[in-house]
Design a protein around this motif. Sequence first.
Motif, short mmCIF file in Angstrom:
data_model
loop_
_atom_site.label_atom_id
_atom_site.label_comp_id
_atom_site.label_asym_id
_atom_site.label_seq_id
_atom_site.Cartn_x
_atom_site.Cartn_y
_atom_site.Cartn_z
N GLU A 1 0.88 -1.29 0.01
CA GLU A 1 0.24 -0.39 -0.07
C GLU A 1 0.67 1.36 0.27
O GLU A 1 0.61 2.37 -0.53
N ARG B 1 1.86 1.77 -3.33
CA ARG B 1 1.24 2.92 -4.00
C ARG B 1 1.05 4.79 -3.88
O ARG B 1 0.30 5.15 -5.02
N GLU C 1 -7.14 1.31 3.06
CA GLU C 1 -6.11 1.52 1.88
C GLU C 1 -5.85 0.02 1.45
O GLU C 1 -5.14 0.30 -0.16
N THR C 2 -6.54 -1.04 1.46
CA THR C 2 -6.73 -2.16 1.08
C THR C 2 -7.68 -2.70 0.17
O THR C 2 -7.83 -3.64 0.22
#
Length: 405
Positions: A244, A247, A335-336
């Motif tokens: 994460e 990204r 976030e995932t």
Amino acid sequence: MLLFRLVIFLLLVCTSPSRAHADVLEDWLRVADRGPNGAPLPPPLQGRLERTAPPLVSLAMFEATNAVDPRYRSYLGIAKSEQPASGEAAAAVAAHTVLVGLYPERRAQLDGALALSLSGLPAGARLEHGLEVGRRAGAAALARSLFDAPAGEPYRPAGEIGRFTPPNLPAFAPWFMRAQPFFLTSWDEVMSPPPPPTAGERYARDFEEVRLLGGVGQANATGDSLRRAQFMAQFNVDPTVSREAARRERLVDRARLWALVRMASLDANAAVAQAKMKYMTWRPLGAIRNADRDDNPATVRDPLWEPVMATPNHPEYPCGHCAFSGLFAALLEPETAKGPIEVASESAPLPVNVRFADWSAFLDATSLARIQGGMHFRFSNEEGQALGRRVGLIARERFAPPLEP
């Protein structure tokens, strides 16, 4: 596998689990996460410095990169750099400053690591300003006291008057019980409620579950369940955090995510310790061998019952591993959305990651593993995860909010 309410598969990896998207932040976090001899240490073996290094290094790197590229409110009150500066240099020097302050005897080794870390950066004013920002952020992080809160009531061995009490002190050292949280106003803000009474139906149900699933020689204590329990004994979600973080294009955004995870982890760990020492509840080993004393006719004493994994040397309620799983879910769920939950383990015999479809599956697996290991009751696991979530939601809300545009 039928006991897992999830679909998992194993991914063999040839390198460190967080190496796929390595950058300066992850390089220095790997140094901070390891003990003074460079080897990973499980929490019971970690001393004051080993507990201090990861959160302070991550905080220092966040403050350094945020001073170079101001996007968030500073946690430590670090002013932004007046000159263009290298964020990579600032992060590396901030981490180095903290680690040298904690481990002065490792200065030569850490100096060498810093030289390598900076070797690929172009020389010039940006580098020099980055070094200055990093030293400032590192010094500020070192000044943040972690384990100097007022001392509470020390542990007192208890038992029947005149009868032997085991002399082992709990694994929570007195200095750890003096932890000062990063994000909580007090431990009462997230304190667990009392566990279910031993005479109740819920206690009897969870008692029987761990007796059957986590006891040596029980039919349901299989090789697969033991492997899962062993894997989860030292799990981490760094592969998911690394993915994460990768990204995010800006170094400061990645640094903030890592700092949030490392700092909140200490808060959750210390909050669990406070709750455990408050309630002082027995582990399944003591409960099952003393079931004739719990005033519950639905529980049956087994004088020879043994857990399939060693019982930790601290009270049972609430579950600490489960608190970490709840914490990570609260911190990382937003976030995932684009990928599975990847979990690594220092206790796995080979560098294997386990992937879970979602956080719900991961939470179920964490809870079940502690039951299958014979260390925890399900009610303790559920409260541990709830406590971790409380800490995680508070940390997300209070840590370094974005600056006004």
